[in-house]
Each structure stands twice: as structure tokens, then as C-alpha cells.
Design a protein around this motif. Structure first.
Motif, PDB file in Angstrom:
ATOM      1  N   ILE A 103       0.844  -1.193   0.000  1.00  0.00           N
ATOM      2  CA  ILE A 103       0.000   0.000   0.000  1.00  0.00           C
ATOM      3  C   ILE A 103       0.880   1.244   0.000  1.00  0.00           C
ATOM      4  O   ILE A 103       0.619   2.205  -0.734  1.00  0.00           O
ATOM      5  N   PHE A 104       1.935   1.237   0.791  1.00  0.00           N
ATOM      6  CA  PHE A 104       2.853   2.375   0.794  1.00  0.00           C
ATOM      7  C   PHE A 104       3.526   2.539  -0.568  1.00  0.00           C
ATOM      8  O   PHE A 104       3.694   3.656  -1.045  1.00  0.00           O
ATOM      9  N   ARG A 105       3.907   1.450  -1.204  1.00  0.00           N
ATOM     10  CA  ARG A 105       4.561   1.558  -2.529  1.00  0.00           C
ATOM     11  C   ARG A 105       3.632   2.177  -3.564  1.00  0.00           C
ATOM     12  O   ARG A 105       4.078   2.877  -4.473  1.00  0.00           O
ATOM     13  N   LEU A 106       2.344   1.890  -3.461  1.00  0.00           N
ATOM     14  CA  LEU A 106       1.379   2.486  -4.390  1.00  0.00           C
ATOM     15  C   LEU A 106       1.218   3.983  -4.163  1.00  0.00           C
ATOM     16  O   LEU A 106       0.708   4.691  -5.030  1.00  0.00           O
ATOM     17  N   ASN A 107       1.614   4.472  -2.996  1.00  0.00           N
ATOM     18  CA  ASN A 107       1.377   5.861  -2.631  1.00  0.00           C
ATOM     19  C   ASN A 107       2.659   6.642  -2.369  1.00  0.00           C
ATOM     20  O   ASN A 107       2.676   7.578  -1.561  1.00  0.00           O
ATOM     21  N   LEU A 108       3.731   6.258  -3.040  1.00  0.00           N
ATOM     22  CA  LEU A 108       4.992   6.992  -2.904  1.00  0.00           C
ATOM     23  C   LEU A 108       4.804   8.429  -3.371  1.00  0.00           C
ATOM     24  O   LEU A 108       4.083   8.694  -4.333  1.00  0.00           O
ATOM     25  N   GLY A 109       5.458   9.353  -2.698  1.00  0.00           N
ATOM     26  CA  GLY A 109       5.374  10.764  -3.076  1.00  0.00           C
ATOM     27  C   GLY A 109       4.282  11.521  -2.340  1.00  0.00           C
ATOM     28  O   GLY A 109       4.192  12.742  -2.464  1.00  0.00           O
ATOM     29  N   LYS A 110       3.455  10.833  -1.591  1.00  0.00           N
ATOM     30  CA  LYS A 110       2.386  11.511  -0.850  1.00  0.00           C
ATOM     31  C   LYS A 110       2.862  11.850   0.557  1.00  0.00           C
ATOM     32  O   LYS A 110       3.694  11.159   1.141  1.00  0.00           O
ATOM     33  N   VAL A 111       2.318  12.943   1.085  1.00  0.00           N
ATOM     34  CA  VAL A 111       2.670  13.397   2.431  1.00  0.00           C
ATOM     35  C   VAL A 111       1.784  12.652   3.423  1.00  0.00           C
ATOM     36  O   VAL A 111       0.559  12.585   3.262  1.00  0.00           O
ATOM     37  N   GLY A 112       2.418  12.078   4.440  1.00  0.00           N
ATOM     38  CA  GLY A 112       1.671  11.339   5.443  1.00  0.00           C
ATOM     39  C   GLY A 112       2.192  11.617   6.838  1.00  0.00           C
ATOM     40  O   GLY A 112       3.289  12.150   7.023  1.00  0.00           O
ATOM     41  N   THR A 113       1.361  11.250   7.810  1.00  0.00           N
ATOM     42  CA  THR A 113       1.751  11.346   9.209  1.00  0.00           C
ATOM     43  C   THR A 113       1.840   9.919   9.732  1.00  0.00           C
ATOM     44  O   THR A 113       0.885   9.148   9.601  1.00  0.00           O
ATOM     45  N   PHE A 114       2.979   9.559  10.298  1.00  0.00           N
ATOM     46  CA  PHE A 114       3.262   8.182  10.688  1.00  0.00           C
ATOM     47  C   PHE A 114       3.424   8.120  12.200  1.00  0.00           C
ATOM     48  O   PHE A 114       4.230   8.848  12.774  1.00  0.00           O
ATOM     49  N   TYR A 115       2.657   7.245  12.825  1.00  0.00           N
ATOM     50  CA  TYR A 115       2.615   7.130  14.272  1.00  0.00           C
ATOM     51  C   TYR A 115       3.381   5.881  14.703  1.00  0.00           C
ATOM     52  O   TYR A 115       3.120   4.780  14.215  1.00  0.00           O
ATOM     53  N   TYR A 116       4.299   6.075  15.640  1.00  0.00           N
ATOM     54  CA  TYR A 116       5.168   4.997  16.107  1.00  0.00           C
ATOM     55  C   TYR A 116       5.130   4.897  17.621  1.00  0.00           C
ATOM     56  O   TYR A 116       4.976   5.915  18.321  1.00  0.00           O
ATOM     57  N   THR A 117       5.274   3.682  18.144  1.00  0.00           N
ATOM     58  CA  THR A 117       5.368   3.453  19.579  1.00  0.00           C
ATOM     59  C   THR A 117       6.649   2.682  19.856  1.00  0.00           C
ATOM     60  O   THR A 117       6.905   1.641  19.244  1.00  0.00           O
ATOM     61  N   TYR A 118       7.436   3.217  20.761  1.00  0.00           N
ATOM     62  CA  TYR A 118       8.688   2.581  21.162  1.00  0.00           C
ATOM     63  C   TYR A 118       8.523   2.135  22.619  1.00  0.00           C
ATOM     64  O   TYR A 118       8.641   2.948  23.540  1.00  0.00           O
ATOM     65  N   GLU A 119       8.245   0.876  22.831  1.00  0.00           N
ATOM     66  CA  GLU A 119       8.000   0.366  24.181  1.00  0.00           C
ATOM     67  C   GLU A 119       9.283   0.394  25.015  1.00  0.00           C
ATOM     68  O   GLU A 119      10.385   0.273  24.483  1.00  0.00           O
ATOM     69  N   ASN A 120       9.104   0.554  26.320  1.00  0.00           N
ATOM     70  CA  ASN A 120      10.194   0.545  27.294  1.00  0.00           C
ATOM     71  C   ASN A 120      11.226   1.647  27.034  1.00  0.00           C
ATOM     72  O   ASN A 120      12.404   1.475  27.311  1.00  0.00           O
ATOM     73  N   ASN A 121      10.789   2.749  26.445  1.00  0.00           N
ATOM     74  CA  ASN A 121      11.686   3.877  26.215  1.00  0.00           C
ATOM     75  C   ASN A 121      11.315   4.975  27.208  1.00  0.00           C
ATOM     76  O   ASN A 121      10.203   5.496  27.180  1.00  0.00           O
ATOM     77  N   LYS A 122      12.241   5.341  28.092  1.00  0.00           N
ATOM     78  CA  LYS A 122      11.955   6.330  29.132  1.00  0.00           C
ATOM     79  C   LYS A 122      11.857   7.750  28.581  1.00  0.00           C
ATOM     80  O   LYS A 122      11.118   8.575  29.087  1.00  0.00           O
ATOM     81  N   ASP A 123      12.617   8.044  27.516  1.00  0.00           N
ATOM     82  CA  ASP A 123      12.632   9.402  26.973  1.00  0.00           C
ATOM     83  C   ASP A 123      11.382   9.710  26.157  1.00  0.00           C
ATOM     84  O   ASP A 123      10.784  10.769  26.305  1.00  0.00           O
ATOM     85  N   TRP A 124      11.018   8.843  25.263  1.00  0.00           N
ATOM     86  CA  TRP A 124       9.809   9.031  24.461  1.00  0.00           C
ATOM     87  C   TRP A 124       9.242   7.669  24.082  1.00  0.00           C
ATOM     88  O   TRP A 124       9.885   6.850  23.461  1.00  0.00           O
ATOM     89  N   ASN A 125       8.003   7.462  24.526  1.00  0.00           N
ATOM     90  CA  ASN A 125       7.337   6.187  24.270  1.00  0.00           C
ATOM     91  C   ASN A 125       6.683   6.187  22.896  1.00  0.00           C
ATOM     92  O   ASN A 125       6.746   5.201  22.176  1.00  0.00           O
ATOM     93  N   ALA A 126       6.059   7.291  22.532  1.00  0.00           N
ATOM     94  CA  ALA A 126       5.381   7.399  21.239  1.00  0.00           C
ATOM     95  C   ALA A 126       5.929   8.606  20.503  1.00  0.00           C
ATOM     96  O   ALA A 126       6.279   9.615  21.104  1.00  0.00           O
ATOM     97  N   LYS A 127       6.006   8.476  19.196  1.00  0.00           N
ATOM     98  CA  LYS A 127       6.545   9.564  18.398  1.00  0.00           C
ATOM     99  C   LYS A 127       5.763   9.660  17.091  1.00  0.00           C
ATOM    100  O   LYS A 127       5.330   8.638  16.541  1.00  0.00           O
ATOM    101  N   VAL A 128       5.600  10.876  16.581  1.00  0.00           N
ATOM    102  CA  VAL A 128       4.860  11.122  15.343  1.00  0.00           C
ATOM    103  C   VAL A 128       5.823  11.748  14.345  1.00  0.00           C
ATOM    104  O   VAL A 128       6.549  12.694  14.668  1.00  0.00           O
ATOM    105  N   TYR A 129       5.829  11.184  13.129  1.00  0.00           N
ATOM    106  CA  TYR A 129       6.680  11.690  12.043  1.00  0.00           C
ATOM    107  C   TYR A 129       5.777  12.138  10.908  1.00  0.00           C
ATOM    108  O   TYR A 129       4.801  11.466  10.580  1.00  0.00           O
TER     109      TYR A 129
END
Length: 168
Positions: free
Chosen positions: A85-111
Motif C-alpha cells: 500500500i505504501f509503494r502504491l502511494n509513494l510521493g504523498k505526504v503522510g503522518t506516521f505514528y510509532y510506539t517505542y516500548e520501554n523507552n523512558k525518553d519518548w514512548n510514542a513519536k509522530v513523524y
């Protein structure tokens, strides 16, 4: 009980033999009479082994009543995986949500960025202002949002045209 020493067995299929002692042909075991070739019906040659090997048949291939395999081509399509699905939509602007478990500095991050490449285990996005590229691993990926329509191809369908929709 009579115990005999181990001796490798030779099997003959057609004119090809396998085993350690290929020159022995169809000899019997020690103390046993040799196996003679089977005699055929009158007018038929004697059968000494299999006359031919059956054809290789891939699973699900149709066969004719005579046993011939009808070759078919298996359609190849992309499966509905996130990287496709991502390959079909290359070049488009998106917001990507990530969760990094057991991380004291930042558990969730948005790109947020332009989707430049998508592999099985990663994506590459770039910041349209600075041009900085970031490789993000899919193992930490939660979900993505896009502000424009996405191309999505169902498995087995050649393509889906983009249609305008009225959102209320």
C-alpha cells in the motif's frame, strides 16, 4: 531367528538403477531365489520395471483423461500488505505514528513527511522543508494518516481508479 549381514539393496526403475551394487541387477537376497522379470501377456513384451515416470503435476493443475498435464499460468498479484500500500502511494505526504516500548525518553513519536520508499521492514520519509530523510522501522509502526486519497489495489484486481468522493 536367522540374522543376515546388512547388504545394500538395489532397485531398478526402467533402465536406471540406484544403489551401491549397480552391476548386480535383480538378484535376490542370500539364500533366496533371484527375482525373474514378469512375463507379459501373449504378444506383449515382458515387464522389467516401470515403463515411464508419471508427469510432474503442480498442485491444482488440470489433467486430460489420458493423463497429460494441461499447463496453466498462475496469476501473480501483489498481496494486501502495508508495504505494498505504501509503494502504491509513494510521493504523498503522510503522518506516521510509532510506539517505542520501554523507552523512558519518548514512548510514542509522530513523524510527518513525504513517503519516498517502502520496504518490507522499513519506510523512508523526507521532510519537504529541510530535505532530511528518515528511515523508520516497521516493527514500531502503529498507523498512518494521509490528507489526500490513497491508491489501494485489492489482491487479484488489476487496478482501482481514483474516484472523487463527497465527504460530508
Amino acid at each position: 531367528m536367522i540374522t543376515q549381514p546388512y547388504r545394500p539393496v538395489t532397485y531398478t526403475i526402467g533402465s536406471v538403477s540406484s544403489g551401491m551394487y549397480e552391476n548386480q541387477g535383480m538378484k535376490g537376497m542370500q539364500g533366496m531365489p533371484a527375482i525373474q522379470p514378469m512375463q507379459g501377456m501373449q504378444g506383449m513384451p515382458a515387464m522389467t520395471g516401470m515403463q515411464g515416470m508419471p508427469p510432474q503435476v503442480s498442485s491444482g493443475s488440470p489433467m486430460t483423461p489420458t493423463g497429460a498435464v494441461i499447463p496453466t499460468t498462475t496469476p501473480v498479484f501483489e498481496q494486501s500488505y502495508i508495504e505494498n500500500i505504501f509503494r502504491l502511494n509513494l510521493g504523498k505526504v503522510g503522518t506516521f505514528y510509532y510506539t517505542y516500548e520501554n523507552n523512558k525518553d519518548w514512548n510514542a513519536k509522530v513523524y510527518k513527511g513525504v513517503l519516498e520508499a517502502a520496504g518490507r521492514d522499513h519506510i523512508i520519509i523526507s521532510d519537504p522543508v529541510t530535505g532530511q530523510r528518515t528511515v523508520l522501522l516497521m516493527i514500531y509502526f502503529d498507523y498512518a494518516t494521509f490528507d489526500e486519497p490513497l491508491l489501494y489495489q485489492y489482491p487479484g484486481v488489476i487496478g482501482n481508479p481514483v474516484t472523487a468522493r463527497n465527504y460530508r
